[in-house]
Design a protein around this motif. Structure first.
Motif, mmCIF file in Angstrom:
data_model
loop_
_atom_site.group_PDB
_atom_site.id
_atom_site.type_symbol
_atom_site.label_atom_id
_atom_site.label_comp_id
_atom_site.label_asym_id
_atom_site.label_seq_id
_atom_site.Cartn_x
_atom_site.Cartn_y
_atom_site.Cartn_z
ATOM 1 N N LEU A 134 0.833 -1.201 0.000
ATOM 2 C CA LEU A 134 0.000 0.000 0.000
ATOM 3 C C LEU A 134 0.870 1.254 0.000
ATOM 4 O O LEU A 134 1.771 1.393 0.821
ATOM 5 C CB LEU A 134 -0.904 0.034 1.240
ATOM 6 N N PRO A 135 0.570 2.209 -0.888
ATOM 7 C CA PRO A 135 1.225 3.520 -0.811
ATOM 8 C C PRO A 135 0.528 4.395 0.217
ATOM 9 O O PRO A 135 -0.577 4.065 0.696
ATOM 10 C CB PRO A 135 1.043 4.080 -2.223
ATOM 11 N N GLN A 136 1.150 5.515 0.557
ATOM 12 C CA GLN A 136 0.525 6.499 1.434
ATOM 13 C C GLN A 136 -0.784 6.956 0.801
ATOM 14 O O GLN A 136 -0.833 7.332 -0.371
ATOM 15 C CB GLN A 136 1.467 7.690 1.621
ATOM 16 N N ALA A 137 -1.868 6.899 1.579
ATOM 17 C CA ALA A 137 -3.169 7.304 1.058
ATOM 18 C C ALA A 137 -3.298 8.822 1.026
ATOM 19 O O ALA A 137 -2.710 9.530 1.845
ATOM 20 C CB ALA A 137 -4.281 6.715 1.921
ATOM 21 N N HIS A 138 -4.074 9.291 0.077
ATOM 22 C CA HIS A 138 -4.414 10.710 0.041
ATOM 23 C C HIS A 138 -5.672 10.926 0.882
ATOM 24 O O HIS A 138 -6.699 10.277 0.678
ATOM 25 C CB HIS A 138 -4.672 11.175 -1.392
ATOM 26 N N VAL A 139 -5.588 11.853 1.832
ATOM 27 C CA VAL A 139 -6.732 12.198 2.677
ATOM 28 C C VAL A 139 -7.007 13.692 2.506
ATOM 29 O O VAL A 139 -6.147 14.520 2.838
ATOM 30 C CB VAL A 139 -6.464 11.872 4.158
ATOM 31 N N PRO A 140 -8.162 14.069 1.989
ATOM 32 C CA PRO A 140 -8.463 15.493 1.805
ATOM 33 C C PRO A 140 -8.438 16.225 3.143
ATOM 34 O O PRO A 140 -8.706 15.642 4.201
ATOM 35 C CB PRO A 140 -9.879 15.479 1.213
ATOM 36 N N PHE A 141 -8.145 17.511 3.102
ATOM 37 C CA PHE A 141 -8.025 18.290 4.332
ATOM 38 C C PHE A 141 -9.297 18.194 5.182
ATOM 39 O O PHE A 141 -9.218 18.094 6.413
ATOM 40 C CB PHE A 141 -7.714 19.758 4.018
ATOM 41 N N GLY A 188 1.592 14.298 7.489
ATOM 42 C CA GLY A 188 0.755 13.863 8.592
ATOM 43 C C GLY A 188 0.681 12.350 8.681
ATOM 44 O O GLY A 188 1.292 11.619 7.911
ATOM 45 N N ARG A 189 -0.131 11.900 9.625
ATOM 46 C CA ARG A 189 -0.181 10.468 9.921
ATOM 47 C C ARG A 189 -1.427 9.779 9.370
ATOM 48 O O ARG A 189 -1.463 8.550 9.283
ATOM 49 C CB ARG A 189 -0.091 10.274 11.441
ATOM 50 N N ASP A 190 -2.435 10.550 8.994
ATOM 51 C CA ASP A 190 -3.683 9.933 8.535
ATOM 52 C C ASP A 190 -3.496 9.074 7.289
ATOM 53 O O ASP A 190 -4.157 8.045 7.136
ATOM 54 C CB ASP A 190 -4.731 11.003 8.258
ATOM 55 N N GLY A 191 -2.598 9.499 6.400
ATOM 56 C CA GLY A 191 -2.408 8.761 5.153
ATOM 57 C C GLY A 191 -1.836 7.367 5.341
ATOM 58 O O GLY A 191 -1.933 6.521 4.446
ATOM 59 N N ALA A 192 -1.255 7.107 6.520
ATOM 60 C CA ALA A 192 -0.765 5.759 6.845
ATOM 61 C C ALA A 192 -1.764 4.982 7.693
ATOM 62 O O ALA A 192 -1.527 3.818 8.022
ATOM 63 C CB ALA A 192 0.570 5.855 7.589
ATOM 64 N N ARG A 193 -2.874 5.625 8.031
ATOM 65 C CA ARG A 193 -3.832 5.024 8.963
ATOM 66 C C ARG A 193 -5.174 4.696 8.318
ATOM 67 O O ARG A 193 -6.119 4.319 9.016
ATOM 68 C CB ARG A 193 -4.071 5.981 10.142
#
Length: 542
Positions: free
Chosen positions: A381-388, A405-410
């Motif tokens: 899995l690559p780092q996910a894109h999470v909109p602001f 940030g950390r959300d893209g890995a979570r």
């Protein structure tokens, strides 16, 4: 190359199961949701443990699932000995542990002993007055004459590490969020309470404990200011980065308390204690906290975790830091976790991420030390894109857009490519599923013998059954190409030769005579005198 994968119920044949072990990190909010509330939980983990067992790892590490207001998603604990209702119950944890043990998996839990939640009953009592029995359980200090905080210490998450409490008429210390007041671990009563917490979980049958933010457990009693960082080249994205953290953390007395923790753990059979140690002196402190005899079994560092690039010098540095002698402990390594952007997004361009995912799995499992694999790493899995507007992480929100940030890995684990939210939940997930993760879902990769998941199972089976990979020494060969890592694990007839091209270009290299490749990635069809982009191999003596 095909290899047999162990039976999921087959026990580890090694007496010290933890030495050289591969450990799979579960971030419970994002692994699997059993009740449709959009948040992963303990029953969801239990229902999907076969996936982990079939990988061939030795243990699971579960990030915090304790009662918490969730200001920092479980790392602000309001009850160290109970499960937060969003994750389930203590009975659910017992069922999870029983299922894991039946599958041949050890269970490691995450404990946070440097701080608690401001909703913890200990802190609620401590803030009531300066003379109650919990008054000194947290770090309190008077204001300076002008009303400013006692020291210049800065919080990891931004702003001063002190918050004023009107009831006490004092400031309290929080190295992280204001909702995470620091425990005063200098206090013997606090140490005893922490040891009682450790005993609670060891009595319950856990096989190990990861100790979060260990070097933040004690502060300078003289309340000295931290000196500024004067190196102009140091990247500074938050106030915390402007200081050398000599006095808000890393107190020498931490070592004495870690020895107490180890003494208690040793009254149980074959338990494992591993410290998380970060910061500018992290490598030095990892060695201090694990120095034999009588300290922690291992330490979990950040050398690879926050590195901007993967190169030979980085691997050499790690090897030199942990020499094979009687004075140095045993390291643990990870390339990704819940606090850092995923490695394949940090270290490879999007065009090469599939190849790099395989290379990184082979390289990580070739290193001397324990191996921590983060959920989804086995899928590439690559780092996910999470909109602001969907960000949840307080650090990401504060520092956006300067840090990933950390959300893209979570983001949620993708189980089924054709199901809503990738089969993670029937509700609205707490973080969105990245569309790029659908094509990497577990169901698709299970059906593909050439998938990254299949490669991961093969590599992990090799490491599990090969004592040289688990425990053997490691020495580099004198290659000059900065992108070509060549090293040997072990000695004599059991030695293994490991070669990795860390670049996106083919390099010239030929396997020496007397060696036979037993595992490889991205090598199919290559000339015998080259290593293609992101190719790697392990060879044994012929």
């Amino acid at each position: 190359m095909e290899m047999l994968v162990r039976s999921s119920a087959e026990p580890s044949p090694h007496a010290e199961w933890w030495k050289g072990a591969t450990i799979y990190q579960i971030y419970p909010r994002s692994y699997a949701d059993s009740n449709g509330d959009g948040i992963g939980d303990l029953p969801g983990i239990t229902a999907n443990l076969e996936h982990i067992a079939e990988l061939g790892v030795d243990a699971i590490w579960i990030s915090p699932f304790y009662k918490s207001p969730m200001a920092d998603f479980g790392y602000d604990v309001s009850d160290f000995c109970d499960v937060d209702p969003i994750f389930g119950t203590l009975d659910d944890f017992d069922a999870l542990m029983a299922r894991a043990h039946a599958l041949g998996l050890k269970v490691i839990i995450d404990q946070v002993y440097s701080h608690a939640s401001d909703q913890h009953e200990w802190f609620q009592a401590s803030r009531l007055s300066r003379d109650n029995d919990k008054a000194d359980w947290f770090v309190w200090a008077d204001a300076k004459p002008d009303g400013s905080p006692p020291t210049n210490w800065q919080s990891v998450f931004g702003g001063p590490a002190w918050t004023w409490d009107a009831r006490r008429g004092q400031y309290y210390l929080h190295n992280f969020l204001p909702q995470q007041p620091d425990l005063n671990v200098h206090n013997p009563a606090v140490q005893d309470a922490i040891l009682a917490t450790q005993k609670f979980w060891l009595d319950r049958g856990v096989d190990g404990i990861r100790l979060d933010a260990v070097n933040f457990m004690m502060h300078d009693l003289n309340m000295r200011d931290n000196p500024p960082v004067r190196d102009a080249s140091t990247k500074k994205t938050r106030p915390f980065d402007f200081q050398h953290h000599f006095y808000n953390q890393s107190h020498p007395a931490i070592i004495d308390f870690l020895e107490r923790m180890r003494q208690q753990a040793d009254t149980y059979s074959n338990r494992f204690l591993v410290a998380e140690v970060g910061g500018e002196r992290g490598q030095e402190e990892m060695k201090q906290y694990t120095a034999p005899p009588g300290r922690l079994h291992s330490a979990y560092g950040f050398l690879y975790l926050y590195a901007d690039a993967l190169n030979v010098d980085l691997i050499r540095q790690a090897t030199k830091l942990w020499p094979e002698d009687d004075q140095t402990g045993w390291p643990s390594w990870t390339f990704s976790n819940h606090d850092a952007p995923r490695a394949i997004s940090r270290w490879a361009s999007e065009d090469h991420q599939r190849a790099f995912a395989r290379l990184s799995l082979l390289l990580l499992n070739s290193l001397r030390g324990n191996v921590f694999i983060y959920q989804g790493e086995e899928l590439g899995l690559p780092q996910a894109h999470v909109p602001f507007d969907r960000l949840q992480d307080p650090e990401a929100i504060t520092n956006w857009p300067e840090t990933l940030g950390r959300d893209g890995a979570r983001t949620p684990m993708p189980w089924q490519h054709d199901q809503q939210h990738a089969g993670f939940t029937s509700g609205d997930p707490w973080l969105p599923v990245d569309d790029r993760h659908l094509d990497l879902a577990v169901d698709l990769q299970n059906a593909d013998e050439t998938s990254t998941l299949a490669v991961a199972r093969r590599i992990l089976a090799l490491r599990r059954e090969n004592r040289t990979l688990r425990e053997g020494g490691m020495r580099f060969f004198g290659e000059t190409n900065e992108n070509l890592a060549i090293f040997q694990r072990g000695t004599g007839n059991d030695a293994l030769l490991c070669a990795f091209n860390l670049s996106d270009e083919t390099v010239e290299w030929q396997l020496p005579a007397g060696w036979t490749t037993i595992e490889s990635v991205n090598l199919r069809g290559a000339a015998t005198d080259t290593l293609p982009a992101y190719a790697g191999l392990i060879a044994a003596r012929s």
